[in-house]
Design an enzyme around this catalytic site. Structure first.
Site, PDB file in Angstrom:
ATOM      1  N   HIS A   1      54.870  -4.436   1.851  1.00 22.72           N
ATOM      2  CA  HIS A   1      54.177  -5.575   2.442  1.00 22.72           C
ATOM      3  C   HIS A   1      53.352  -5.160   3.663  1.00 22.72           C
ATOM      4  O   HIS A   1      52.238  -5.615   3.853  1.00 22.72           O
ATOM      5  CB  HIS A   1      55.221  -6.622   2.839  1.00 22.72           C
TER       6      HIS A   1
ATOM      7  N   HIS B   1      52.694 -16.184   0.115  1.00 23.29           N
ATOM      8  CA  HIS B   1      54.070 -16.432   0.526  1.00 23.29           C
ATOM      9  C   HIS B   1      54.886 -16.727  -0.726  1.00 23.29           C
ATOM     10  O   HIS B   1      55.576 -17.733  -0.815  1.00 23.29           O
ATOM     11  CB  HIS B   1      54.157 -17.557   1.563  1.00 23.29           C
ATOM     12  N   ASN B   2      54.763 -15.798  -1.679  1.00 23.16           N
ATOM     13  CA  ASN B   2      55.331 -16.021  -3.010  1.00 23.16           C
ATOM     14  C   ASN B   2      56.852 -15.990  -3.013  1.00 23.16           C
ATOM     15  O   ASN B   2      57.505 -16.913  -3.507  1.00 23.16           O
ATOM     16  CB  ASN B   2      54.837 -14.942  -3.975  1.00 23.16           C
TER      17      ASN B   2
ATOM     18  N   ASP C   1      46.646 -15.885  11.645  1.00 22.29           N
ATOM     19  CA  ASP C   1      45.773 -14.722  11.441  1.00 22.29           C
ATOM     20  C   ASP C   1      44.338 -15.050  11.843  1.00 22.29           C
ATOM     21  O   ASP C   1      43.593 -14.178  12.268  1.00 22.29           O
ATOM     22  CB  ASP C   1      45.790 -14.306   9.960  1.00 22.29           C
TER      23      ASP C   1
ATOM     24  N   GLN D   1      61.838 -18.107   6.567  1.00 20.71           N
ATOM     25  CA  GLN D   1      61.628 -18.635   7.900  1.00 20.71           C
ATOM     26  C   GLN D   1      61.482 -20.157   7.856  1.00 20.71           C
ATOM     27  O   GLN D   1      61.222 -20.746   6.825  1.00 20.71           O
ATOM     28  CB  GLN D   1      60.357 -18.057   8.518  1.00 20.71           C
TER      29      GLN D   1
ATOM     30  N   ASP E   1      40.745 -11.302  -0.836  1.00 17.79           N
ATOM     31  CA  ASP E   1      41.459 -11.236  -2.114  1.00 17.79           C
ATOM     32  C   ASP E   1      42.967 -11.209  -1.906  1.00 17.79           C
ATOM     33  O   ASP E   1      43.467 -10.630  -0.954  1.00 17.79           O
ATOM     34  CB  ASP E   1      41.020 -10.026  -2.939  1.00 17.79           C
TER      35      ASP E   1
ATOM     36  N   ASN F   1      45.197  -9.376   0.940  1.00 19.29           N
ATOM     37  CA  ASN F   1      46.640  -9.273   0.992  1.00 19.29           C
ATOM     38  C   ASN F   1      47.095  -8.798  -0.383  1.00 19.29           C
ATOM     39  O   ASN F   1      46.467  -9.122  -1.387  1.00 19.29           O
ATOM     40  CB  ASN F   1      47.208 -10.659   1.318  1.00 19.29           C
TER      41      ASN F   1
ATOM     42  N   SER G   1      50.484  -8.602  -2.888  1.00 16.84           N
ATOM     43  CA  SER G   1      51.853  -9.022  -3.144  1.00 16.84           C
ATOM     44  C   SER G   1      52.314  -8.386  -4.443  1.00 16.84           C
ATOM     45  O   SER G   1      51.862  -8.779  -5.520  1.00 16.84           O
ATOM     46  CB  SER G   1      51.933 -10.557  -3.240  1.00 16.84           C
TER      47      SER G   1
END
Lengths: 735, 229
Positions: free
Chosen positions: A48, A94-95, A116, A239, A491, A529, A531
């Site tokens: 990550h 945020h999968n 961000d 979180q 992306d 990002n 993932s």
């Protein structure tokens, strides 16, 4: 220094570090790390944070252009939009947290991407989200969808940033791994952008925002692993968000950014204080010394390990110019936020953590960043799939197929979702959700930005390279269809386990397709990002590169939408129709087949058709426009008819094609346009070498508006709308 | 004409209403921070939309006890017009400056969409830009907009002509469907007894620009500003 005697290779492995990575950490330190240090290495070298599997491929993407102020590597990408203004944007996933706890997972995803963007000095002006869920029949889907939508709304509505667009699709491949990607777009003055590189040894390091608790410890590591059957047990790593604090943080940071107090600023996202401190020091080529007992904490007795790895939300790290402490403190106290001086910038190049007078960790920052592992993972590429011959498929009644397609989960109206998002706050929403792209006015100068997210995962599974190309092309087309000049994209690369060669092959193929499309369309990647490890019990999601596109409209009043406007206007189809049905929605929903290759993408044609269309819109020759994509031509016509509550009398399908290949083929580079001057438009198209043909006439009779197919009957727009609007609310009401 | 907009921590539509006012008056309204002890001289006080104090405890409950509210109440008692939109309406009911309360929407979900409102009376400074009975289209954006009060209060509001707006169809008819949030008697906005304080859930400020999909809110502000000048 407290020793690392109890840190063993086995404990390192539990932290996700391989044996080689652990050895490398020992070599960097010249000793065995203690637990806090192990946690820091583990977080910084997680997939990550380090992009260790993807970086070599991401580097092949075009990231520069005449308007690009800042490409990937900072908190978000920055593009010049003239008049001293810049647009700052990024998409992030945020999968994993959203699957475990959908409300908080999605809410904190929104919070993270907002930070961000405002970290860099931009006021957030729009949010989008790209959602993918498992089969509607899967027992968890309804609960996950409801929770994710409520979480996005609960956070985004409260912070006062309009959520203006996105997408939501369903496929069984996401049964065990949903995708929640959130994008934020902000507006800044081009001469007041804030970066994260630490500067000025001796300058104070300031912690602001919410207190640090034990929530989210090791979130970054969780996001870098597959789920097993016990995914629910990971709930403590999710979180908890507080949008009210975030709203105060936005206002306080932007207020302080009006002064010259801030030297550098970085939000605490994945891996919390660890990654923010390391990134600031690393980018500045300096060291940072932190006193962890000065960090505002929510509970007593927190260890250095916990403080450094907590992913508590709504926190920022700042480096202040000398003499600015009092000014900064006053601003944050006004907004009732914690403000603590927790350390200093040093010349040592080391991250030094102290707690109660003792050194809790000491790591050289340079090697921690530059010697992070980088993998050239093995990959296998598949050959192309055999074509689908439309003539070999059954000839079915097109209107019956249309009725079914308009009610299928992927094409059904997502109004139930976007009406739960405040898409109007800030008073600049020119084009609302539900069209090709949303349009947001950016200033009194009359400029506007078009924004949209896109991906077609079924194409990427069938042919990664073509799918990657198509995702970029469709994004570019959606922005063009509202009259915008596409500027740049962000992306979100969502894939399975990169340690499997076939998954890595999908990644490599998609990147290659994207690279070609970005180059051909002058559409660089400025942020993004990755993932990975979106797998449960060995089963991976469809390769899903979500493209978040941003385009510029010089005059907001010239933005157009897809709603048909006037009776008697002509409907013109721009682009060639070959009737491509491979990997189409028609094939999946009507023939219950998911085979065949995706449509070829002719990038030169995309550019030529799009540029031609943008010129038409600029000259106000187009009353309405819609890109032709999922579901093909007849679906696009139906969407225009529903949006404008008008009917269309359609000309017969050309005899050269089976009729449903004409009506439902998903050939690319096509747009539908409504015009009152078809002769002029067709002449201009001919001169520009753009294929264009008239396919029907707008015709309505109030509530009796219908689509009429020459020789194949008619369907009322009211009936189409009912089918299209009913599915999602009906589905959610069954829970 | 001087307008003051009160900003609570969590207010988020202050900019929208400031733009709507500025379009009519040509002047930027004054923004007042909630911890300021008192308001500046103003001909109109606006409590904007948003999520004051995060809507924690109850929507508007904490803001209603904010220091600035003492002066808002005092000015209102002396006749200065007070306009509470959405969260501002919730604050005014929590402060006891308007009767009733706002419950979660019938759907239990946040709803953002255009709705139709029937203007119940134009004999007020706030609604004099409209004809009585006129139907207007403006957006809503709220989670807790279901107006409620005891039956006696509702009867009192009706008898005194203190209902400002009701949710209706495009043609001005009342129906259960159009009353999307389940408000008592489809009430979207109410006045105080002197009709100098108005609270409403919908956002006329977001329907004042032709570029943004509607201008039915414009007459609200031109009428109000005209009456105050």
């Amino acid at each position: 220094m407290t020793g690392g005697s109890n840190v063993t290779p086995a404990l390192a492995a539990e932290h996700g570090l391989s044996a080689e990575e652990f050895d490398r950490a020992i070599a960097i330190l010249g000793r065995t790390p203690n637990l806090t240090e192990l946690g820091i290495f583990s977080a910084m070298w997680s997939e990550h944070c380090s992009y260790k599997s993807s970086k070599v491929w991401l580097k092949t993407l075009p990231t520069t252009g005449p308007r690009v102020i800042c490409g990937p590597g900072e908190n978000a990408g920055i593009v010049d939009i003239g008049d001293g203004e810049a647009v700052i944007f990024k998409i992030e996933s945020h999968n994993h947290p959203s699957f475990i706890e959908p409300y908080q997972g999605a809410a904190t995803g929104v919070g993270g991407i907002l930070r961000d963007v405002f970290t860099m000095g931009a006021r957030p002006i729009a949010m989008l989200n790209s959602l993918r869920f498992g089969s509607p029949d899967h027992p968890k889907t309804r609960h996950l969808l409801g929770g994710v939508v409520a979480g996005i709304g609960g956070y985004g509505n409260c912070v006062g940033v309009p959520t203006v667009g996105g997408e939501c699709q369903f496929h069984p491949a996401y049964n065990g791994n949903i995708l929640v990607n959130a994008m934020c777009v902000g507006l800044a003055r081009a001469d007041r952008i804030f970066y994260s590189a630490a500067a000025g040894p001796g300058n104070l390091v300031i912690y602001v925002g919410a207190k640090t608790g034990r929530d989210g410890i090791h979130g970054a590591t969780m996001a870098s692993a597959e789920f097993g059957a016990d995914a629910g047990e990971m709930r403590p790593t999710v979180q908890v968000g507080d949008p009210f604090t975030e709203k105060l943080l936005i206002e306080a940071c932007l207020e302080l950014m009006e002064t010259d107090a801030i030297v550098a600023i970085q939000d605490m996202g994945a891996a919390g204080l660890t990654s923010s401190a390391v990134e600031m020091a690393g980018k500045g080529g300096l060291g940072i010394e932190l006193h962890l007992d000065r960090v505002p904490v929510r509970e007593a007795g927190m260890t250095p390990y916990e403080i450094m790895l907590s992913e508590s939300q709504e926190r920022m790290l700042m480096i202040l110019a000398p003499g600015s402490e009092d000014l900064a403190r006053r601003v944050f106290e006004k907004w009732e936020l914690d403000f603590a001086v927790i350390g200093r910038v040093t010349e040592t190049g080391r991250l030094v953590l102290r707690m109660h007078g003792e050194t809790a960790a000491e790591i050289p920052v340079g090697p921690l960043v530059t010697e992070a592992p980088l993998y050239q993972r093995p990959y296998t590429r598949r050959g192309p799939l055999p074509d689908i011959d439309p003539a070999a498929l059954a000839d079915r009644d097109p209107l019956d197929c249309l009725r079914r397609l308009m009610a299928c989960p992927d094409l059904a109206s997502k109004r139930w979702i976007w009406e739960q998002y405040d898409h109007l706050v800030q008073g600049n929403t020119v084009k609302r959700p539900g069209g090709d792209a949303a349009v947001i006015r950016v200033s009194d100068s009359g400029k506007a930005l078009a924004v949209k997210t896109d991906a077609t995962p079924r194409y990427c599974r069938a042919d990664p390279e073509r799918g990657g190309m198509q995702a970029v092309a469709e994004s570019w087309r959606n922005l063009t269809a509202v009259g915008a000049l596409p500027l740049a994209l962000t992306d979100n690369m969502n894939f399975g386990n990169p340690e499997k060669p076939e998954i890595m092959g999908e990644f490599v193929g998609v990147i290659e397709g994207m690279r070609q499309a970005c180059l051909a369309l002058d559409y660089p990647v400025v942020s993004g990002n990755v993932s990975l490890y979106n797998e449960t019990s060995g089963s991976a999601i469809l390769p899903t590169p979500v493209i978040g596109g941003v385009g510029l409209i010089a005059d907001a009043a010239k933005a157009i939408d897809l709603a048909l406007k006037r009776d008697g206007d002509a409907l013109i189809l721009i682009g060639d129709t070959l009737g491509h049905l491979g990997a189409s929605l028609y094939l999946r929903e009507i023939e219950t087949r998911e085979d065949g290759p995706p449509p070829p993408v002719d990038l030169a044609a995309e550019k030529c058709h799009g540029d031609f269309l943008r010129g038409l819109i600029e000259q106000r020759l187009v009353a309405a426009c819609h890109d032709v994509s999922d579901g093909g031509l007849l679906v696009a016509i139906a969407e225009m008819a529903m949006a404008g509550s008008r009917g269309v009398a359609l000309d017969p399908a050309p005899s050269a094609l089976p009729r449903n290949a004409w009506w439902f083929g998903e050939d690319q580079a096509r747009y539908l346009v409504e015009t009152d001057d078809p002769d002029r438009l067709l002449t201009l198209a001919q001169q520009a070498g753009v294929p264009a043909r008239r396919i029907g006439t707008v015709r309505s009779d109030g509530s009796a508006a219908e689509l009429t197919l020459s020789g194949a009957g008619a369907i009322s727009v009211t009936e189409l709308r009912a089918a299209n609007e009913a599915w999602l609310p009906g589905y959610m009401a069954q829970g | 004409m001087k307008a003051a907009i009160v900003i609570f921590p969590g207010s988020n539509r202050e900019h929208d209403v400031a733009m709507a006012l500025k379009r009519v008056t040509g002047q930027e309204p004054v923004r007042v921070w909630h911890r300021d002890g008192s308001l500046p001289d103003a001909d109109l006080i606006v409590l904007p939309g948003g999520f004051a104090y995060g809507d924690y405890l109850r929507c508007g409950a904490m803001a209603a006890h904010s220091p600035i509210m003492r002066d808002v109440r005092a000015r209102a008692e002396r006749g200065t017009p007070v306009l509470g939109i959405c969260n501002g309406f919730q604050v005014l009911t929590e402060a006891g400056m308007l009767p009733g309360a706002l419950l979660p929407n019938r759907s239990l979900a946040f709803t953002c969409k255009d709705v139709h409102l029937r203007v119940e009376t134009n004999q007020t400074i706030f609604t004099c830009g409209y004809a009585a009975g006129q139907t207007i289209r403006v957006p809503v954006a709220h989670h807790d907009g279901g107006y409620t009060a005891d039956p006696d209060t509702l009867d009192w509001l009706e008898q005194r002509g203190l209902v400002a707006f009701r949710y209706c169809s495009a043609s001005g008819q009342l129906s259960d469907d159009d009353n999307f949030n389940g408000s008592a008697r489809a009430i979207a906005g109410v006045f105080n007894e002197t009709r100098t304080v108005l609270g409403l859930m919908p956002h006329p400020e977001n329907a004042t620009d032709p570029l943004l999909g509607g201008t039915d809110g414009q007459a609200f502000f031109t009428g109000l500003i005209g009456a105050l000048q």
